[in-house]
Write an enzyme that holds these catalytic residues in place. Structure first.
Site, PDB file in Angstrom:
ATOM      1  N   ASP A  24       0.911  -1.219  -0.012  1.00 43.76           N
ATOM      2  CA  ASP A  24       0.105   0.102   0.070  1.00 43.76           C
ATOM      3  C   ASP A  24       0.663   1.455   0.126  1.00 43.76           C
ATOM      4  OD1 ASP A  24      -2.251  -1.534   0.185  1.00 43.76           O
ATOM      5  OD2 ASP A  24      -2.831  -0.932   2.146  1.00 43.76           O
ATOM      6  N   ASP A  62      -8.616  -8.116   8.528  1.00 41.62           N
ATOM      7  CA  ASP A  62      -8.041  -7.256   8.061  1.00 41.62           C
ATOM      8  C   ASP A  62      -7.916  -5.894   8.972  1.00 41.62           C
ATOM      9  OD1 ASP A  62      -7.501  -8.233   5.129  1.00 41.62           O
ATOM     10  OD2 ASP A  62      -9.573  -8.141   5.062  1.00 41.62           O
TER      11      ASP A  62
HETATM   12  C1  BGC Z   1      -2.007  -6.679   9.148  1.00 35.25           C
HETATM   13  C2  BGC Z   1      -0.807  -7.279   9.764  1.00 35.25           C
HETATM   14  C3  BGC Z   1      -0.818  -8.902   9.620  1.00 35.25           C
HETATM   15  C4  BGC Z   1      -0.945  -9.112   8.451  1.00 35.25           C
HETATM   16  C5  BGC Z   1      -1.443 -10.669   7.985  1.00 35.25           C
HETATM   17  C6  BGC Z   1      -2.182  -7.018   7.672  1.00 35.25           C
HETATM   18  O1  BGC Z   1      -3.406  -6.664   7.362  1.00 35.25           O
HETATM   19  O2  BGC Z   1      -2.066  -5.217   9.129  1.00 35.25           O
HETATM   20  O3  BGC Z   1      -0.625  -6.848  11.146  1.00 35.25           O
HETATM   21  O4  BGC Z   1       0.277  -9.327   9.971  1.00 35.25           O
HETATM   22  O5  BGC Z   1      -2.338  -8.529   7.783  1.00 35.25           O
HETATM   23  O6  BGC Z   1      -2.694 -11.210   8.923  1.00 35.25           O
END
Ligand code: BGC
Length: 630
Positions: A348, A570
């Site tokens: 992102d 998410d």
């Molecule tokens: C989160 C992370 C997480 C990753 C995998 C991302 O959206 O911000 O903290 O480790 O997803 O689940």
């Protein structure tokens, strides 16, 4: 992680323990010492400590050590200074999460501004890298704020090893052959951890060629922490075979905060790589997959995955010295030379640079994103077996022509600022942690005219002619190559959650609708209410499993990968019980398109799970709606 599409051509905003590794010679055997405080007075009980020191990795002449201080006293600490004497002739070269100084054998480590407090019973971890000549012997006595933490117990394996062993034990007796296979790498990870990477026959330090496609001819290593999460769910669900299959596919290890490197929540980086070494079969390179995700001011356009590091000059220094350097120090251990390490770089971030300068948090973070990524690419590309893939959003973000045309300049400035220039990256990745389909099988012509209007004019597409990742990646690839990027820089697609199976998925072309809107509604597989929706999407399904060269080597797409581990949230949203989170994850809230349109977030109702945490219902739904079926 969060991607958000704001529609409209220019406004798209989619968006630790001390281990003492007893070492005599090179083939060290990591014995570990856990040293609780020796206390004999009530006063001492108020201030007591235990320390663990472990060599996360060691090679001829070098080492990376992790040190965890546990406050075993009854009083909280507000700051700490750890003192000990090195056991050999180690020389500290750099450190993270502490200021470390050395005078002869005497080491002094002091907390940084953010980790001085250790509540009673809590712990904190820091690490350092160094060199040694004749001995990397472990230290044996420690003191915290002058209080000795000595007289402890000795164990034969490192803490990380036992952590991963206990996490990886499959709770499910019903795990299928493949599930039990997937449990094995972590078991061997822990075995190899105590054996140390340098004891491995692969640890010769000789690097193979840096190949065009790291997945070709390689075996994908499974993240033992994820396998463990999946197996727990399989067990809870009575041995669900489709769920068990998920754990047999590779997902990435997310290094989403500094502590993740040592493994405070999941397997740590060194233990993960040791596991990959142990799982490797002779003659087949083992492919490891990590996500580098901790930029200063991370997730500037949203609130779901804001990072730990501030968007300031000091934050950039912290990112470089406390986050990237420790990662590079571990990766550069020549014991890992036989692995191929795929690094997904900062989801992102550059897309936010391209489209979100109107948001002040993104404008502020931009120089740190750019300098931080250039730094990360330099450090990681210096390791011959690391393959860097830059995140490049997805079709519903940078797919509008005006966004796509603005993309190369941003990526070029960051990549060409590196020492190796274009060679510092190996490719790009689209759809990381998003839900955009790889193909829209029944909507293959965005300008098809139905009832007087082209399909891309409908509200769902808002004149974005890239309906899917294959279209987007092809166009973006051509755009980047025209702008100077090498044609060898192909695309990975994160297909972990973009399958859109289930009963709502159309199974054949329906050509009867007479308006463009009805035609799109009848034929699209993407069931989101709004293409900019990105958080815990209701109705989504797991997509095609990791695949190398799904469309042949002449396609812009090099491979499918599962970067986001299916079943991890998410993000959460502000609710009655907490203020943290992003309203765009709230099923009762809305997203807006920048043109005045308001749409449901599409998030699964009834749950509120922080980013990265296990979300059982979401996992079950993703499995049920997988396409192809698991
Ligand atoms: C989160 C992370 C997480 C990753 C995998 C991302 O959206 O911000 O903290 O480790 O997803 O689940």
């Amino acid at each position: 992680m969060h991607e958000e599409a704001r529609s409209g051509p220019t406004t798209a905003r989619f968006r630790r323990r001390v281990w003492v590794s007893v070492t005599g010679a090179l083939g060290m055997a990591a014995a570990s010492t856990l040293i609780p405080a020796m206390l004999d007075t009530a006063q001492a009980a108020a201030n007591a400590c235990s320390v663990s020191y472990t060599n996360a990795s060691e090679w001829a002449g070098g080492f990376v050590a992790n040190v965890t201080i546990t406050n075993t006293g009854t009083s909280a600490l507000s700051s700490w200074t750890l003192t000990f004497n090195e056991g050999g002739d180690q020389q500290v070269t750099n450190a993270w999460s502490a200021t470390v100084t050395q005078s002869g054998k005497a080491i002094t480590a002091t907390n940084l501004s953010y980790n001085g407090s250790i509540a009673s019973g809590a712990n904190t971890t820091f690490g350092f890298q160094g060199t040694w000549t004749s001995s990397d012997a472990i230290p044996t006595a420690f003191a915290v704020n002058g209080v000795a933490c000595n007289g402890g117990t000795t164990t034969s394996s490192s803490p990380s090893a036992s952590a991963s062993a206990s996490k990886s034990a499959s709770p499910s007796a019903s795990a299928s052959a493949s599930a039990s296979k997937s449990a094995s790498p972590s078991a061997s990870a822990s075995a190899s951890k105590s054996a140390s990477p340098s004891a491995s026959p692969s640890g010769t330090g000789s690097y193979g060629a840096h190949v065009a496609d790291p997945f070709t001819g390689g075996n994908r290593y499974l993240n033992p922490s994820y396998v463990s999460e999946v197996n727990a769910q399989v067990s809870a669900d009575g041995g669900n075979a489709a769920e068990a299959k998920v754990g047999t596919y590779q997902t990435a290890l997310w290094l989403d905060h500094i502590g993740a490197i040592a493994g405070d929540t999941n397997v740590g980086l060194a233990a993960y790589l040791n596991g990959a070494l142990a799982a490797a079969k002779s003659g087949t390179p083992e492919v490891a997959e990590i996500v580098v995700y901790d930029l200063p001011g991370r997730d500037c356009a949203a609130l779901a995955s804001n990072g730990e590091i501030p968007a300031t000059a000091a934050g950039l220094t912290e990112y470089e010295t406390q986050y990237i350097q420790p990662i590079a120090a571990i990766l550069s251990n020549p014991a890992y030379a036989s692995l191929r390490i795929v690094a997904i770089i900062e989801p992102d971030s550059l897309p936010n640079v391209v489209t979100n300068q109107s948001k002040s948090a993104c404008a502020t973070a931009t120089p740190y994103y750019e300098q931080g990524i250039t730094y990360a690419l330099n450090e990681l590309h210096a390791v011959p077996n690391v393959y860097n893939y830059l995140d490049i959003a997805h079709s519903a973000w940078l797919g509008w022509p005006s966004n796509m045309s603005g993309t190369p300049a941003v990526y070029k400035s960051v990549v060409t600022a590196t020492t190796a220039g274009y060679a510092s990256i190996d490719g790009f990745i689209s759809d990381t942690a998003n839900y955009t389909p790889t193909t829209e099988p029944f909507l293959t012509n965005p300008t098809l005219n139905v009832g007087g209007n082209p399909l891309d004019s409908v509200t769902f597409y808002q004149y974005n002619p890239t309906f899917d990742e294959q279209t987007y990646d092809t166009q973006m690839y051509n755009t980047l190559v025209s702008a100077g990027f090498p044609s060898s820089d192909r695309f990975l697609v994160d297909t972990s959650r973009n399958g859109w199976g289930g009963s709502s998925r159309p199974t054949a072309l329906n050509s009867s609708p007479t308006t463009a809107a009805a035609y799109v509604a009848a034929n699209k597989i993407d069931q989101r209410p709004f293409r900019g929706d990105w958080c815990n999407q209701n109705g989504a399904g797991i997509g095609t499993p990791p695949t190398d060269e799904p469309f042949g080597t002449s396609s812009a797409i090099e491979g499918f990968v599962w970067i986001k581990p299916p079943g991890e949230s998410d993000g959460d949203y502000p609710s009655g019980s907490h203020t943290h989170g992003d309203p765009h994850c709230d099923p009762a809230s809305t997203n807006t398109d920048g043109n005045g349109g308001t749409y449901s977030t599409g998030s699964i109702p009834g749950y509120d799970v922080p980013a990265g945490q296990w979300y059982a219902y979401e996992f079950q739904q993703l499995v049920a709606n997988a396409y192809p079926a698991l």
